[in-house]
Write an enzyme that holds these catalytic residues in place. Structure first.
Site, mmCIF file in Angstrom:
data_model
loop_
_atom_site.group_PDB
_atom_site.id
_atom_site.type_symbol
_atom_site.label_atom_id
_atom_site.label_comp_id
_atom_site.label_asym_id
_atom_site.label_seq_id
_atom_site.Cartn_x
_atom_site.Cartn_y
_atom_site.Cartn_z
ATOM 1 N N LYS A 168 42.812 26.430 38.569
ATOM 2 C CA LYS A 168 43.843 25.796 37.721
ATOM 3 C C LYS A 168 45.156 25.563 38.450
ATOM 4 C CE LYS A 168 45.098 30.247 35.726
ATOM 5 N NZ LYS A 168 44.662 31.261 34.762
ATOM 6 N N ARG A 217 47.478 39.917 25.862
ATOM 7 C CA ARG A 217 47.225 38.489 25.798
ATOM 8 C C ARG A 217 45.910 38.377 25.031
ATOM 9 N NH1 ARG A 217 46.987 34.401 30.944
ATOM 10 N NH2 ARG A 217 44.738 34.633 30.629
HETATM 11 C C1 LIG Z 1 44.330 32.286 35.595
HETATM 12 C C2 LIG Z 1 43.314 33.288 35.231
HETATM 13 C C3 LIG Z 1 42.722 34.070 36.239
HETATM 14 C C4 LIG Z 1 43.148 34.021 37.694
HETATM 15 O O1 LIG Z 1 44.305 34.778 37.883
HETATM 16 P P1 LIG Z 1 44.946 34.982 39.358
HETATM 17 O O2 LIG Z 1 46.050 35.945 39.127
HETATM 18 O O3 LIG Z 1 45.407 33.647 39.808
HETATM 19 O O4 LIG Z 1 43.879 35.538 40.213
HETATM 20 C C5 LIG Z 1 41.727 34.953 35.856
HETATM 21 N N1 LIG Z 1 41.349 35.075 34.561
HETATM 22 C C6 LIG Z 1 41.905 34.350 33.565
HETATM 23 C C7 LIG Z 1 41.435 34.533 32.170
HETATM 24 C C8 LIG Z 1 42.907 33.436 33.862
HETATM 25 O O5 LIG Z 1 43.463 32.719 32.886
#
Ligand SMILES: *Cc1c(COP(=O)(O)O)cnc(C)c1O
Length: 353
Positions: free
Chosen positions: A35, A128
């Site tokens: 993303k 969250r």
């Molecule tokens: C964005 C996201 C990740 C990745 O997180 P990083 O800190 O970039 O490794 C993993 N799990 C979920 C649910 C996310 O939204």
């Protein structure tokens, strides 16, 4: 054209290789999270070449770009009711916490002749997404297991995102115990325990990752070579995979204190200033629409970021002497937040090196 972001695909691939090798040595599958670079296809390919097992993104528009790639695709954000059809069509797995949504997915999966996989999310305190109450989680799992077109593939959690809660042996063992409770209660086996994001990597390094955690979802560590628990650099990785270049459009000596009666800035804040006397200041043609000024790290350590409005970035160049002229570019490394904005901004050109 400027501003532009220089993308080093080789370095990204090397980062992914170093980190995912470490995970697979511990029998942990890795989802490459795309993303932050808007699922750009060349960077996604670099992630695949580097050795990720799955691709994961939080936006369905990004996941659609992976159509045709023979790799399992994860929807990271809890699906909106309005996107359930696309989630079933374009993803193999989704992270979920609401039974109503899962029931809607089941119906659509039936219509599309598919079995859709679910990771049921537990909230271990970061507040969250995820089911917070343990009994409710086990009961929800029971109801999911009755759905014909849904496979309960795993249980997962997300930490260090909203509340800043760190993954530990203690909270991850709680996740494992929830998995075991579901398996015992309903006589099933659950394949995956998805133990978080980049902030969970430190547990592998410190040899404290609970045995049963067998999947992680990694974004930031891959692209920035930084673990997100302590903010340390990860050995043998690169932190200059992305370099932003902005062009100087004004270079002048000016006071450091604004002159006149002070009201609000362009964003409704009341800024405060420190008097550093006359400064050499540069304005670069980039702004808050494309970056967070706090998230820019000047490659030339003599340059300080002072601030930004929507389209103007203001720099203190006093220590840089006569090294820069009007029309020159200034280079920055980026934090996660600024990288996300720069990639999302259509005003920032993307160039591969
Ligand atoms: C964005 C996201 C990740 C990745 O997180 P990083 O800190 O970039 O490794 C993993 N799990 C979920 C649910 C996310 O939204």
């Amino acid at each position: 054209m400027y501003p532009r972001i220089l993308i080093d695909l080789k370095k990204i691939e090397e980062n992914v290789d170093v980190i995912s090798s470490k995970c697979s040595a511990r029998n942990i599958w890795v989802a490459g999270v795309t993303k932050v670079f808007c699922a750009d296809s060349k960077i996604t390919d670099a992630m695949i070449n580097g050795g990720v097992t799955y691709l994961a993104d939080s936006r369905i528009q990004n996941l659609k770009k992976f159509e045709g790639i023979e790799i399992q695709k994860y929807m990271l954000r809890l699906p909106m009711m309005s996107e359930v059809e696309d989630v079933v069509r374009y993803c193999d797995v989704s992270l979920n916490s609401e039974y109503e949504t899962i029931k809607a997915i089941d119906k659509v999966a039936g219509e599309q002749g598919k079995v859709h996989k679910i990771i049921l999310m537990a909230d271990l305190g970061d507040l969250r997404e995820g089911i917070f109450d343990e009994n409710e989680l086990v009961k929800t799992a029971g109801k999911i297991l009755e759905l014909k077109n849904i496979q309960l593939k795993g249980i997962g959690t997300n930490l260090t995102c909203y509340g800043g809660v760190l993954p530990t042996e203690k909270n991850l063992n709680k996740l494992i115990n929830l998995k075991k409770a579901i398996e015992k209660e309903y006589h099933v086996t659950i394949d995956l325990v998805s133990g978080g994001n980049s902030s969970s990597l430190y547990l592998i390094d410190e040899n404290r990752m609970p045995e049963d955690v067998n999947m992680l979802r990694i974004g930031e560590a891959f692209v920035l070579g930084r673990e997100t628990t302590y903010g340390n650099r990860i050995p043998d990785t690169h932190d200059d995979t992305f370099v932003l270049e902005a062009q100087i459009i004004e270079l002048k000596e000016k006071p450091s204190l604004p002159i006149g009666e002070l009201g609000m800035d362009a964003f409704g804040n009341h800024p405060e200033f420190e008097d550093k006397g006359i400064m050499k200041r540069a304005i670069c043609a980039i702004g808050r629409q494309d970056i967070d000024p706090e998230g820019l790290i000047s490659v030339d350590a003599r340059i300080d970021v002072i601030g930004a409005s929507s389209d103007h970035l203001i720099l203190d160049m006093s220590a840089a002497g006569d090294s820069y002229r009007l029309g020159d570019t200034v280079k920055f490394k980026l934090t996660y937040g600024s990288l996300l904005k720069a990639f999302t901004s259509e005003y920032v050109e993307k160039v591969y090196v």
